[in-house]
Design a protein around this motif. Structure first.
Motif, PDB file in Angstrom:
ATOM      1  N   VAL A  20       0.854  -1.194   0.000  1.00 32.76           N
ATOM      2  CA  VAL A  20       0.000   0.000   0.000  1.00 32.76           C
ATOM      3  C   VAL A  20       0.887   1.241   0.000  1.00 32.76           C
ATOM      4  CG1 VAL A  20      -1.844   1.249   1.199  1.00 32.76           C
ATOM      5  CG2 VAL A  20      -1.748  -1.242   1.354  1.00 32.76           C
ATOM      6  N   ALA A  21       0.597   2.158  -0.933  1.00 32.07           N
ATOM      7  CA  ALA A  21       1.353   3.416  -1.017  1.00 32.07           C
ATOM      8  C   ALA A  21       0.673   4.471  -0.148  1.00 32.07           C
ATOM      9  CB  ALA A  21       1.420   3.887  -2.462  1.00 32.07           C
ATOM     10  N   LEU A  22       1.462   5.062   0.751  1.00 36.37           N
ATOM     11  CA  LEU A  22       0.970   6.134   1.625  1.00 36.37           C
ATOM     12  C   LEU A  22       1.747   7.417   1.339  1.00 36.37           C
ATOM     13  CD1 LEU A  22       1.125   4.144   5.016  1.00 36.37           C
ATOM     14  CD2 LEU A  22      -0.805   4.260   3.435  1.00 36.37           C
ATOM     15  N   GLY A  23       1.196   8.540   1.770  1.00 34.03           N
ATOM     16  CA  GLY A  23       1.898   9.811   1.590  1.00 34.03           C
ATOM     17  C   GLY A  23       0.905  10.911   1.283  1.00 34.03           C
ATOM     18  N   PHE A  24       1.424  12.069   0.899  1.00 35.25           N
ATOM     19  CA  PHE A  24       0.560  13.227   0.672  1.00 35.25           C
ATOM     20  C   PHE A  24       0.338  13.450  -0.823  1.00 35.25           C
ATOM     21  CE2 PHE A  24       2.961  14.267   4.607  1.00 35.25           C
ATOM     22  CZ  PHE A  24       1.885  14.227   5.490  1.00 35.25           C
ATOM     23  N   VAL A  25      -0.904  13.493  -1.241  1.00 36.38           N
ATOM     24  CA  VAL A  25      -1.188  13.896  -2.628  1.00 36.38           C
ATOM     25  C   VAL A  25      -2.291  14.958  -2.622  1.00 36.38           C
ATOM     26  CG1 VAL A  25      -0.509  11.669  -3.640  1.00 36.38           C
ATOM     27  CG2 VAL A  25      -2.907  12.096  -3.102  1.00 36.38           C
ATOM     28  N   GLY A  26      -2.275  15.796  -3.647  1.00 36.48           N
ATOM     29  CA  GLY A  26      -3.294  16.841  -3.684  1.00 36.48           C
ATOM     30  C   GLY A  26      -3.536  17.393  -5.078  1.00 36.48           C
ATOM     31  N   GLY A  27      -4.704  18.005  -5.251  1.00 38.68           N
ATOM     32  CA  GLY A  27      -5.036  18.701  -6.498  1.00 38.68           C
ATOM     33  C   GLY A  27      -5.223  17.754  -7.674  1.00 38.68           C
ATOM     34  N   PHE A  28      -5.313  18.357  -8.878  1.00 39.83           N
ATOM     35  CA  PHE A  28      -5.525  17.544 -10.086  1.00 39.83           C
ATOM     36  C   PHE A  28      -4.346  16.603 -10.332  1.00 39.83           C
ATOM     37  CE2 PHE A  28      -8.383  21.151 -11.399  1.00 39.83           C
ATOM     38  CZ  PHE A  28      -9.550  20.406 -11.313  1.00 39.83           C
ATOM     39  N   SER A  29      -3.135  17.111 -10.086  1.00 39.78           N
ATOM     40  CA  SER A  29      -1.968  16.245 -10.348  1.00 39.78           C
ATOM     41  C   SER A  29      -1.945  15.085  -9.354  1.00 39.78           C
ATOM     42  CB  SER A  29      -0.672  17.045 -10.302  1.00 39.78           C
ATOM     43  OG  SER A  29      -0.635  17.828  -9.137  1.00 39.78           O
ATOM     44  N   GLY A  30      -2.446  15.333  -8.144  1.00 36.76           N
ATOM     45  CA  GLY A  30      -2.539  14.253  -7.164  1.00 36.76           C
ATOM     46  C   GLY A  30      -3.541  13.202  -7.614  1.00 36.76           C
ATOM     47  N   GLU A  31      -4.646  13.680  -8.201  1.00 39.08           N
ATOM     48  CA  GLU A  31      -5.650  12.724  -8.707  1.00 39.08           C
ATOM     49  C   GLU A  31      -5.076  11.925  -9.867  1.00 39.08           C
ATOM     50  OE1 GLU A  31      -9.478  14.416  -9.574  1.00 39.08           O
ATOM     51  OE2 GLU A  31      -9.699  15.128  -7.519  1.00 39.08           O
ATOM     52  N   GLU A  32      -4.333  12.627 -10.727  1.00 36.42           N
ATOM     53  CA  GLU A  32      -3.720  11.910 -11.854  1.00 36.42           C
ATOM     54  C   GLU A  32      -2.744  10.852 -11.332  1.00 36.42           C
ATOM     55  OE1 GLU A  32      -1.802  14.262 -14.946  1.00 36.42           O
ATOM     56  OE2 GLU A  32      -0.752  12.471 -15.683  1.00 36.42           O
ATOM     57  N   LEU A  33      -1.948  11.233 -10.334  1.00 41.40           N
ATOM     58  CA  LEU A  33      -0.964  10.301  -9.788  1.00 41.40           C
ATOM     59  C   LEU A  33      -1.659   9.054  -9.214  1.00 41.40           C
ATOM     60  CD1 LEU A  33       2.287  10.995  -8.047  1.00 41.40           C
ATOM     61  CD2 LEU A  33       0.692   9.576  -6.808  1.00 41.40           C
ATOM     62  N   GLU A  34      -2.727   9.294  -8.467  1.00 38.46           N
ATOM     63  CA  GLU A  34      -3.413   8.146  -7.861  1.00 38.46           C
ATOM     64  C   GLU A  34      -4.052   7.270  -8.941  1.00 38.46           C
ATOM     65  OE1 GLU A  34      -5.795   9.044  -4.437  1.00 38.46           O
ATOM     66  OE2 GLU A  34      -6.359   6.943  -4.192  1.00 38.46           O
ATOM     67  N   GLY A  35      -4.643   7.919  -9.954  1.00 38.82           N
ATOM     68  CA  GLY A  35      -5.240   7.157 -11.060  1.00 38.82           C
ATOM     69  C   GLY A  35      -4.200   6.313 -11.781  1.00 38.82           C
ATOM     70  N   ARG A  36      -3.026   6.907 -11.999  1.00 36.76           N
ATOM     71  CA  ARG A  36      -1.955   6.157 -12.667  1.00 36.76           C
ATOM     72  C   ARG A  36      -1.543   4.958 -11.820  1.00 36.76           C
ATOM     73  NH1 ARG A  36       0.289   8.140 -17.130  1.00 36.76           N
ATOM     74  NH2 ARG A  36      -0.363  10.219 -17.743  1.00 36.76           N
ATOM     75  N   LEU A  37      -1.450   5.178 -10.523  1.00 34.18           N
ATOM     76  CA  LEU A  37      -1.046   4.076  -9.638  1.00 34.18           C
ATOM     77  C   LEU A  37      -2.081   2.958  -9.651  1.00 34.18           C
ATOM     78  CD1 LEU A  37       0.518   5.720  -6.482  1.00 34.18           C
ATOM     79  CD2 LEU A  37       1.627   4.286  -8.189  1.00 34.18           C
ATOM     80  N   LEU A  38      -3.352   3.332  -9.637  1.00 35.23           N
ATOM     81  CA  LEU A  38      -4.395   2.297  -9.669  1.00 35.23           C
ATOM     82  C   LEU A  38      -4.271   1.505 -10.959  1.00 35.23           C
ATOM     83  CD1 LEU A  38      -7.390   4.305  -8.138  1.00 35.23           C
ATOM     84  CD2 LEU A  38      -5.927   2.608  -7.020  1.00 35.23           C
ATOM     85  N   ASN A  39      -3.998   2.206 -12.072  1.00 36.93           N
ATOM     86  CA  ASN A  39      -3.781   1.515 -13.358  1.00 36.93           C
ATOM     87  C   ASN A  39      -2.560   0.612 -13.314  1.00 36.93           C
ATOM     88  OD1 ASN A  39      -5.795   2.060 -15.152  1.00 36.93           O
ATOM     89  ND2 ASN A  39      -4.864   3.940 -15.936  1.00 36.93           N
ATOM     90  N   ASP A  40      -1.584   0.994 -12.490  1.00 35.02           N
ATOM     91  CA  ASP A  40      -0.371   0.165 -12.358  1.00 35.02           C
ATOM     92  C   ASP A  40      -0.583  -0.978 -11.352  1.00 35.02           C
ATOM     93  OD1 ASP A  40       1.054   1.759 -14.098  1.00 35.02           O
ATOM     94  OD2 ASP A  40       1.997   2.980 -12.534  1.00 35.02           O
ATOM     95  N   GLY A  41      -1.775  -1.077 -10.806  1.00 32.46           N
ATOM     96  CA  GLY A  41      -2.078  -2.170  -9.870  1.00 32.46           C
ATOM     97  C   GLY A  41      -1.574  -1.922  -8.463  1.00 32.46           C
ATOM     98  N   VAL A  42      -1.377  -0.645  -8.107  1.00 34.09           N
ATOM     99  CA  VAL A  42      -0.868  -0.322  -6.769  1.00 34.09           C
ATOM    100  C   VAL A  42      -2.025   0.139  -5.877  1.00 34.09           C
ATOM    101  CG1 VAL A  42       0.658   1.192  -5.433  1.00 34.09           C
ATOM    102  CG2 VAL A  42       1.386   0.362  -7.681  1.00 34.09           C
ATOM    103  N   ARG A  43      -2.117  -0.461  -4.702  1.00 35.45           N
ATOM    104  CA  ARG A  43      -3.116  -0.009  -3.734  1.00 35.45           C
ATOM    105  C   ARG A  43      -2.629   1.259  -3.057  1.00 35.45           C
ATOM    106  NH1 ARG A  43      -5.390  -3.486   0.716  1.00 35.45           N
ATOM    107  NH2 ARG A  43      -3.785  -5.096   0.534  1.00 35.45           N
ATOM    108  N   CYS A  44      -3.493   2.248  -2.881  1.00 42.28           N
ATOM    109  CA  CYS A  44      -3.086   3.525  -2.273  1.00 42.28           C
ATOM    110  C   CYS A  44      -4.001   3.834  -1.095  1.00 42.28           C
ATOM    111  CB  CYS A  44      -3.247   4.685  -3.250  1.00 42.28           C
ATOM    112  SG  CYS A  44      -2.603   4.366  -4.877  1.00 42.28           S
ATOM    113  N   ASN A  45      -3.444   4.491  -0.123  1.00 41.24           N
ATOM    114  CA  ASN A  45      -4.265   5.036   0.961  1.00 41.24           C
ATOM    115  C   ASN A  45      -3.644   6.385   1.348  1.00 41.24           C
ATOM    116  OD1 ASN A  45      -6.101   5.400   2.947  1.00 41.24           O
ATOM    117  ND2 ASN A  45      -5.580   3.557   4.122  1.00 41.24           N
TER     118      ASN A  45
END
Ligand code: ATP
Ligand code: F1X
Length: 309
Positions: free
Chosen positions: A54-79
């Motif tokens: 599980v990937a943890l850390g700080f994300v924010g804004g549109f670029s944060g959403e893009e980053l999380e979306g990319r990670l989900l596409n890469d099969g990475v669980r995020c919290n």
């Protein structure tokens, strides 16, 4: 469970130009964006190997959403812990003519004190914490001492803590005695405030760090592979020659490979060879931390060992 913590994640925008011309307009001939930041890279590589993390850390804004979306596409669980300002974008300029890679690492968003405490509370309650990998630079507004709090908290919940950062953050964080650290050679030199000319000198510094209570010191040295020093074992693993396309995220891939191998019960020596194979596999493909299991399996048997002293 393996958790990665990236306080300052990034979208890695890799761009390619034929032959950079300064003070002129340059045409980009290829571009790709990756979810990046050191701990995020580790998570992506672990996911490539089917390792639950599980990937943890700080994300924010549109670029944060893009980053999380990319990670989900890469099969990475995020919290992630969400903040109100934009996750940074780092630029990696690939010059086709010189085969060089030039990084422009942005400062990133400011993180507020209340965000820090939200993350700490989350870590205090992580289910089944086996490994916590803490990697990368500190965001604006966060003092190096926050790494002490993170490491202490991860140790309190019983995790094996891997720490990979640079400069003052590394120096300060080390006093909390993470179990494993992975500086590259330049980061080690900054940590000990001296130039290190050869393997015996590097090994000597790694031994001194171990004596301060760090279980394993991994020093990555690019094409010269990786040195591993613990209180009882010392190895230097050397990669086979490869056609290098990219070095961004090679160290993170090594961290992922090392933890994966340890978690599977491999010996320290085998884990080191796997770490080197993972880092070297990443160098053979363009893009950030594109570390594929088939490349690692092909390289692993060709990793050799050399005498440390
Ligand atoms: N030019 C290279 N040829 C072969 N293997 C390499 C090369 N560069 C890196 N590697 C492999 O990757 C591992 C980690 O590399 P390196 O020391 O560059 O990490 P790093 O500086 O922490 O990288 P990053 O910060 O970009 O993730 C090395 O130990 C080696 O196995
Ligand atoms: O600015 P930091 O946090 O030190 O490093 C960030 C970074 O350069 O590290 C990774 C490669 O190791 C990239 O994915 C990312 O852009």
């Amino acid at each position: 469970m393996i958790y990665t913590i990236t306080l300052n994640p990034a979208l890695d925008r890799q761009i390619w130009v034929e032959d950079i011309k300064y003070d002129e307009s340059n045409r980009i001939i290829r571009e790709t964006t990756y979810a990046g930041g050191k701990g995020i890279d580790v998570s992506r590589v672990l996911a490539n190997f089917g390792a639950d993390n599980v990937a943890l850390g700080f994300v924010g804004g549109f670029s944060g959403e893009e980053l999380e979306g990319r990670l989900l596409n890469d099969g990475v669980r995020c919290n992630f812990t969400y903040i109100s300002t934009n996750t940074r974008t780092n630029i990696i300029l690939n010059d086709e003519k010189t085969k060089s890679q030039t990084l422009f690492n942005a400062m990133g968003p400011e993180v507020q004190p209340q965000d820090l405490m939200r993350l700490i509370k989350q870590i205090q309650n992580l289910p089944n914490p086996e490994y916590v990998i803490i990697s990368g630079s500190l965001p604006v507004g966060v003092q190096p001492a926050f790494y002490n709090k993170l490491i202490d908290t991860a140790k309190e919940i019983g995790a094996t803590v891997v720490f990979d950062t640079d400069g003052k953050a590394m120096k300060v964080g080390l006093s909390s005695k993470p179990h494993i650290i992975k500086p590259n050679i330049h980061e080690l030199e900054r940590l000990v405030d001296k130039k290190l000319k050869d393997i015996p000198e590097i090994a000597q510094e790694a031994r001194s760090i171990c004596k301060k209570g760090i279980n394993i010191v991994l020093v990555s040295m690019g094409a010269n592979g990786m040195l591993c020093v613990s209180s009882t074992e010392e190895y230097w693993a050397f990669p086979p020659p490869v056609n290098v396309q990219n070095t961004i995220g090679a160290g993170d891939s090594s961290v992922a490979g090392f933890v994966l191998a340890l978690k599977e019960g491999k010996s320290l020596k085998e884990a080191l060879a796997f770490a080197v194979a993972a880092g070297t596999a990443t160098t053979t493909r363009p893009g950030t931390a594109v570390c594929l299991p088939e490349d690692v399996e092909a390289i692993y048997p060709n990793v050799t060992f050399r005498d440390v002293v």
